[in-house]
Design a protein around this motif. Sequence first.
Motif, short mmCIF file in Angstrom:
data_model
loop_
_atom_site.label_atom_id
_atom_site.label_comp_id
_atom_site.label_asym_id
_atom_site.label_seq_id
_atom_site.Cartn_x
_atom_site.Cartn_y
_atom_site.Cartn_z
N UNK A 85 52.68 56.59 34.59
CA UNK A 85 54.09 56.12 35.95
C UNK A 85 54.35 55.12 36.00
N UNK A 86 53.57 54.56 36.80
CA UNK A 86 52.93 53.47 37.09
C UNK A 86 53.45 52.17 36.23
N UNK A 87 53.02 52.27 35.80
CA UNK A 87 54.38 51.79 34.40
C UNK A 87 54.89 51.49 34.70
N UNK A 88 55.88 52.94 34.21
CA UNK A 88 57.14 52.76 33.81
C UNK A 88 57.75 52.16 34.73
N UNK A 89 57.62 52.85 36.25
CA UNK A 89 58.48 52.16 37.06
C UNK A 89 57.97 51.42 37.80
N UNK A 90 57.16 50.18 37.60
CA UNK A 90 57.09 48.50 37.67
C UNK A 90 58.03 48.18 36.71
N UNK A 91 58.43 48.94 35.89
CA UNK A 91 58.84 47.63 34.57
C UNK A 91 60.50 48.23 36.09
N UNK A 92 61.13 48.69 37.02
CA UNK A 92 62.38 48.28 37.58
C UNK A 92 62.89 49.59 37.09
N UNK A 93 64.30 49.55 38.00
CA UNK A 93 65.59 49.87 37.79
C UNK A 93 65.80 50.21 36.49
N UNK A 94 65.90 51.88 35.85
CA UNK A 94 65.98 52.23 34.70
C UNK A 94 65.15 52.53 34.61
N UNK A 95 64.09 53.12 34.52
CA UNK A 95 62.80 53.20 33.80
C UNK A 95 62.77 55.07 33.71
N UNK A 96 63.28 55.38 34.12
CA UNK A 96 63.73 56.69 33.67
C UNK A 96 64.19 57.10 32.39
N UNK A 97 65.27 56.02 31.88
CA UNK A 97 66.31 56.06 31.09
C UNK A 97 65.24 54.92 29.84
N UNK A 98 64.06 54.45 30.39
CA UNK A 98 63.19 54.18 30.06
C UNK A 98 62.00 54.75 28.50
N UNK A 99 61.87 55.94 29.62
CA UNK A 99 60.95 56.73 29.38
C UNK A 99 61.56 57.67 28.83
N UNK A 100 63.12 57.93 28.47
CA UNK A 100 63.43 58.42 27.27
C UNK A 100 63.82 58.29 26.34
N UNK A 101 64.39 56.92 26.46
CA UNK A 101 64.17 56.40 24.93
C UNK A 101 62.47 56.08 24.44
N UNK A 102 61.74 55.98 25.06
CA UNK A 102 60.21 56.04 24.37
C UNK A 102 59.93 57.54 23.30
#
Length: 110
Positions: A85-102
């Motif tokens: 979670x910390x790694x995704x949040x550290x990527x900044x705004x849009x992290x939830x979209x990146x989780x969805x993409x993965x």
Amino acid sequence: MASVDHKPVFSPAQIAAALVAAPHRVDDPECPYDPNTPDAVAIHWANAMTSQSLPELQEKLARRRGAQKQPTKIPTTIRVDADILAAFKATGKGWQTRVNHVLREWLNAQ
């Protein structure tokens, strides 16, 4: 936001003088209503947005996202390791979209 008091731009005497000097009839071919007919004026301005201050006006004009016609995402709660979670949040705004993409990439690879 703090309230800011502003001095009136025109004094009551200036406003009264302007009203006395104003024409009794207005001829404006570009006006979308007849400005000389009180009923037409009232109808045209019935839904006008009024405000007593700039912050109030900004609040009224602020765009709000309405409900989606057809939701494309479903809110859910999942448990993940703290470092993930910390790694995704550290990527900044849009992290939830990146989780969805993965997750989609993983699903497509199955």
